[in-house]
Enzyme design. Sequence first.
Site, PDB file in Angstrom:
ATOM      1  N   ASP A   1       0.852  -1.183   0.000  1.00 32.96           N
ATOM      2  CA  ASP A   1       0.000   0.000   0.000  1.00 32.96           C
ATOM      3  C   ASP A   1       0.890   1.235   0.000  1.00 32.96           C
ATOM      4  O   ASP A   1       1.828   1.343   0.803  1.00 32.96           O
ATOM      5  CB  ASP A   1      -0.903  -0.017   1.245  1.00 32.96           C
ATOM      6  CG  ASP A   1      -1.927   1.097   1.192  1.00 32.96           C
ATOM      7  OD1 ASP A   1      -1.671   2.161   1.763  1.00 32.96           O
ATOM      8  OD2 ASP A   1      -2.990   0.892   0.591  1.00 32.96           O
TER       9      ASP A   1
ATOM     10  N   ASN B   1      -2.254  13.287  -3.744  1.00 29.49           N
ATOM     11  CA  ASN B   1      -3.387  13.805  -4.534  1.00 29.49           C
ATOM     12  C   ASN B   1      -3.767  15.211  -4.100  1.00 29.49           C
ATOM     13  O   ASN B   1      -4.051  16.094  -4.917  1.00 29.49           O
ATOM     14  CB  ASN B   1      -4.583  12.866  -4.387  1.00 29.49           C
ATOM     15  CG  ASN B   1      -4.462  11.648  -5.274  1.00 29.49           C
ATOM     16  OD1 ASN B   1      -3.791  11.690  -6.300  1.00 29.49           O
ATOM     17  ND2 ASN B   1      -5.096  10.545  -4.891  1.00 29.49           N
TER      18      ASN B   1
ATOM     19  N   ASP C   1      -2.368   9.739 -10.544  1.00 25.86           N
ATOM     20  CA  ASP C   1      -2.536   8.708 -11.574  1.00 25.86           C
ATOM     21  C   ASP C   1      -1.211   8.333 -12.205  1.00 25.86           C
ATOM     22  O   ASP C   1      -0.943   7.163 -12.505  1.00 25.86           O
ATOM     23  CB  ASP C   1      -3.506   9.199 -12.646  1.00 25.86           C
ATOM     24  CG  ASP C   1      -4.923   9.318 -12.124  1.00 25.86           C
ATOM     25  OD1 ASP C   1      -5.751   9.940 -12.794  1.00 25.86           O
ATOM     26  OD2 ASP C   1      -5.202   8.761 -11.031  1.00 25.86           O
TER      27      ASP C   1
ATOM     28  N   GLU D   1      -4.752   2.645  -4.060  1.00 34.08           N
ATOM     29  CA  GLU D   1      -3.284   2.692  -4.075  1.00 34.08           C
ATOM     30  C   GLU D   1      -2.699   1.378  -3.548  1.00 34.08           C
ATOM     31  O   GLU D   1      -1.537   1.345  -3.131  1.00 34.08           O
ATOM     32  CB  GLU D   1      -2.770   3.869  -3.235  1.00 34.08           C
ATOM     33  CG  GLU D   1      -3.137   3.810  -1.750  1.00 34.08           C
ATOM     34  CD  GLU D   1      -4.454   4.498  -1.446  1.00 34.08           C
ATOM     35  OE1 GLU D   1      -5.270   4.599  -2.379  1.00 34.08           O
ATOM     36  OE2 GLU D   1      -4.658   4.933  -0.303  1.00 34.08           O
TER      37      GLU D   1
END
Length: 885
Positions: free
Chosen positions: A754, A762, A771, A798
């Site tokens: 993770d 973000n 992205d 993620e």
Amino acid sequence: MVTYDGAWWSVVELPRSAPALSLFVDGKDRIDVGSVDDFGVLEPDAQGNLHYRSLLQTLPPAQRASLGEFDYVIADGAGLVFVSQKIVVAWNGRTSKVLLDAREHPAPHRPFFSRGKLLFGTRDGLQDLGGGKSFAGRRVDAVTDTFVNVRDVGLFTRDGKAVAGSGAAWIKGKLVMDSCTLRDGRSVFTTLRDGVAIIDAAGNLDTVINREAGLPEALAYAAREDREGSLWIVHDLGMTRVDLASPLTVIDSRSGLRGSTHDVLRHGGRLYAASSHGLFAIDDRVAAIAGVDSPWCIVPVDDELLVGTDAGAYRIRGNEKPRRIAGTEQLLIYAIAVAPGDRNLVYLGLTDGLGLLRRNGEGWRYAGLAPHGKAYVRTFLEQGGALWCGTSYDGALRIDRDGSMHPFGGGDLTPFLIGNRVVFTTGEGGGRFLQLGPSPGLRPPSPPGGGRGAGGEGLVADPLLGGTRAPGRWDTAAADAAGNVWINTAPPSVIRKLANGRYELAARSPISMPAGDIETMRLDEDGTILIAGDHGLFRISPAAAQRIAPPPAPVIRRITRGNGRMLFGGYGAAHAVELPHAFQRLRIEVGPASFLPGVRYQYRLDPIDEAWSEWRDEPLLEYTNLGEGSYTFRVRARGASGETGPETTWRFAVLPPWYRTAWAIALWLLVAAGLVALLVRMRTRALYVQAEKLRLRVGEQTVALTEANARLAQLAVSDALTGIPNRREFERVLEVEWERALRHDEPLALVLLDLDHFKLLNDTHGHPAGDECLRRIGQLLAETIRTSGDVAARYGGEEFALLLPSTDTASAEVVAERLRNLIERLGIHNVTASFGVAAMIPARLGDPASLVAAADRALYAAKRAGRNCVRVEGDDPIAESYGSA
């Protein structure tokens, strides 16, 4: 009449619904029946269906009326004898003869065939139709090959001498309903109110089968022995089968032993059992010992018993009241043993180590924990001047006479003795035998810094038992007096010792017993194996190891086709048949021809099946859509012991459809020849042109369809952003690899990673940057994980997943650490990743979800450890502390 073959019950009705009052199977596929004013036989026809044939016509017309109720059918050596209160008729298979006609003055006649003579018990003695009368003036209720029972008087020998054994004393004054002689010469008597008694040839009472022994009803009408050594008892509530040949003795709640049994031993000629309901003493009866709650273990020390419980240790001397040893009140004691060479020192297996009890002139006192001991010791074994200890989680320990302790191994280990040899069992891999040796191979996983015994020894596969196979999981063993090894599968299995000193390769279950989970297996002083389990205490005699025998060939019970049309009714031999092409469905029912539990079936249909089917519990099989041809149906049975019996076969054929019969084929050929000759001239060119256009069009559409399907298939299994497999594809591959690892007994590893603080990326740099980060991580995984079979997938958001077949925990941890390094070196906005690693052998667990859950727990451990690190399942100290609590 009802019949039973071990799997199926069926009803056979007599004409006019007449009752079947008595039955006899004469060994010629005939069932002889006594009814009301009639007697006859049930015989199978060519289709295996029973049909009743009355034998009244074999009597002279004047003797066919008012015959009474034929309550008995008995063999007299030359034929059969049908007996009612009014008449006795002998039938030799062709003709009938009236032996006794008492229709004018009916009197009860009870027939017995013994020692080659037909006898009748009456109110006035025992009548021999071919001779005189004996026991005059007395009412004879039963006759066996050894004894005569006289009502209200007792047992006598056949020549009239009174029998003085304990069996004669028991049966005196009881109303006997029926009797029979067992193959071993013992006599069986059923009674009106007291169940069934088995008496040996000396007149001593062998066994009483009554309500206390588990018989549902004490009113027993009759009893008969079957070919497997079981006794069928007809009583007022139905029928009960008693396995007389069983080497098993059960002591449970019916005898007064309540709860799950944890430990058992013999001391002072009595058995003592520690159960969840208390401590029990067992000799000729079961008695609870008051004052000891929730005992786990027992050990004798000189003239005392020491008992370990949930709330301390107790000492019991003779018939004195149990006394708790001061200082142990808060201890949960799983096991207890006397120190080697010092009977004033006792070791206690506790949850937090090895406790010590010391004895002085004032008695026993608790002396605290022994240094360097192990927790959760569940088993002690003294051998060779040392005390061997087995734990539930932390390997084993050897304690020498000087008190020095030598730990070795890891996981659950239990020592037991074979002759003078100490062998260890473990539940790892479903159950294995280990011993101390110079090689580290095949030992269970060891804790860091441990795993070796004194002198550099490690645990290796036992040379005699290491390669044996068992029919289920197990972790405890015991050897009987003959050296056979018993293991705690469900039911228990035995590995038989061979004449050359080696052992059979496969463990087999010679008996069926409802033991549940088995905690303790011990060798008693008389050579029997004592088993303590969830459902009581069990004693298995050494003869059990020699009792393994295959079941008989199964019988074909019924064959039907279509919507229930009968092809074979189950009696006699099943003849070959021919089935029409559209027979729809074929159903074959089989019976084990055995009444012992645990029978399973294996099927094969030649020439379709290349091998036998898997073993199944269902005694039936159905076939549909069988093509034309000749077939052979095969079935065989396997008993609870694992031995396979002989097979039974039935042959049948499926006819071709009418349009493929010889005459139809000839007609089709003539018609086809004429049509071809006519059409070839008219349509050859047109068909050629049309076929060419169609071929080109189909080719174009096939190419387009193939390309479209390929694109759709790729989209369905790939993640749109990263291009690597998506979660759906990952879960499909996980199921496939799980099944493969299960078949090959190989490890399967899963790594979950993770991205750390991805939401901050973000929020700070925008979703396009996020992205792009995910695409680069996915590309990195795809380029790095290239070993055949390995899969890298986007698991969600993620989070990514790596599936590594044939990979153990250590190797998976190396892969995860390398990927963590690569992601950190990418330097994408300082993004790092946390990794959770888990690996397991599927044979030990239930489903793939357990592997995912293990990796997920490891991932959370990595998060809790500060992120940007790798954690393996079980490495989280917080989770371990929680689990211990």
